[in-house]
Design a protein around this motif. Sequence first.
Motif, PDB file in Angstrom:
ATOM      1  N   GLY A  43      37.871  34.062  32.415  1.00  0.00           N
ATOM      2  CA  GLY A  43      37.617  32.628  32.542  1.00  0.00           C
ATOM      3  C   GLY A  43      37.031  32.323  33.913  1.00  0.00           C
ATOM      4  N   ASN A  44      36.526  31.134  34.088  1.00  0.00           N
ATOM      5  CA  ASN A  44      35.910  30.771  35.367  1.00  0.00           C
ATOM      6  C   ASN A  44      36.862  30.912  36.541  1.00  0.00           C
ATOM      7  OD1 ASN A  44      33.308  30.307  34.491  1.00  0.00           O
ATOM      8  ND2 ASN A  44      33.751  28.207  33.902  1.00  0.00           N
ATOM      9  N   ASN A  45      38.150  30.725  36.329  1.00  0.00           N
ATOM     10  CA  ASN A  45      39.119  30.853  37.414  1.00  0.00           C
ATOM     11  C   ASN A  45      39.364  32.312  37.804  1.00  0.00           C
ATOM     12  OD1 ASN A  45      39.402  28.099  37.445  1.00  0.00           O
ATOM     13  ND2 ASN A  45      41.281  28.084  36.248  1.00  0.00           N
ATOM     14  N   GLY A  46      38.887  33.260  36.990  1.00  0.00           N
ATOM     15  CA  GLY A  46      39.100  34.673  37.259  1.00  0.00           C
ATOM     16  C   GLY A  46      38.096  35.279  38.231  1.00  0.00           C
ATOM     17  N   PHE A  47      37.082  34.538  38.612  1.00  0.00           N
ATOM     18  CA  PHE A  47      36.063  35.045  39.521  1.00  0.00           C
ATOM     19  C   PHE A  47      36.367  34.568  40.936  1.00  0.00           C
ATOM     20  CE2 PHE A  47      34.023  35.034  35.418  1.00  0.00           C
ATOM     21  CZ  PHE A  47      33.323  36.220  35.405  1.00  0.00           C
ATOM     22  N   ILE A  48      36.491  35.495  41.849  1.00  0.00           N
ATOM     23  CA  ILE A  48      36.735  35.153  43.245  1.00  0.00           C
ATOM     24  C   ILE A  48      35.413  34.957  43.969  1.00  0.00           C
ATOM     25  CG2 ILE A  48      37.726  35.990  45.419  1.00  0.00           C
ATOM     26  CD1 ILE A  48      39.751  37.531  43.588  1.00  0.00           C
ATOM     27  N   ARG A  54      27.691  35.417  35.502  1.00  0.00           N
ATOM     28  CA  ARG A  54      29.019  35.818  35.053  1.00  0.00           C
ATOM     29  C   ARG A  54      28.948  36.328  33.619  1.00  0.00           C
ATOM     30  NH1 ARG A  54      32.859  31.034  37.576  1.00  0.00           N
ATOM     31  NH2 ARG A  54      32.451  31.617  39.745  1.00  0.00           N
ATOM     32  N   PRO A  55      29.481  37.519  33.364  1.00  0.00           N
ATOM     33  CA  PRO A  55      29.413  38.069  32.018  1.00  0.00           C
ATOM     34  C   PRO A  55      30.381  37.370  31.070  1.00  0.00           C
ATOM     35  CG  PRO A  55      30.645  39.538  33.427  1.00  0.00           C
ATOM     36  CD  PRO A  55      30.111  38.436  34.302  1.00  0.00           C
ATOM     37  N   TYR A  56      30.053  37.427  29.805  1.00  0.00           N
ATOM     38  CA  TYR A  56      30.928  36.898  28.755  1.00  0.00           C
ATOM     39  C   TYR A  56      32.158  37.792  28.606  1.00  0.00           C
ATOM     40  CZ  TYR A  56      32.419  35.338  24.115  1.00  0.00           C
ATOM     41  OH  TYR A  56      33.141  34.855  23.037  1.00  0.00           O
ATOM     42  N   GLU A  57      31.928  39.107  28.636  1.00  0.00           N
ATOM     43  CA  GLU A  57      33.015  40.075  28.570  1.00  0.00           C
ATOM     44  C   GLU A  57      32.724  41.239  29.505  1.00  0.00           C
ATOM     45  OE1 GLU A  57      34.901  39.734  24.093  1.00  0.00           O
ATOM     46  OE2 GLU A  57      34.042  41.638  24.692  1.00  0.00           O
TER      47      GLU A  57
END
Length: 72
Positions: A43-48, A54-57
């Motif tokens: 999810g968007n919150n998982g990227f620091i 950003r990949p889908y998976e």
Amino acid sequence: MIYITQLIYIIAGQEKLFDQFEDIAIPIISKYNGRLLLRVRPGNNGFIEDHIDRPYEIHIDEFVSMQDFENS
């Protein structure tokens, strides 16, 4: 062992079609001495921090040998 990291991007609106493809593709990996170790849909919150789209998976696969991977 050979480890492969896949960043997967899909066309918006094609999520259901992608899931149908994965239902077929993921079990086939084992036919080539491979194994899906990790399948993440961040999810968007998982990227620091990011400097690419950003990949889908994100997948991490393992194969016993390079030959097995090349045969897949």
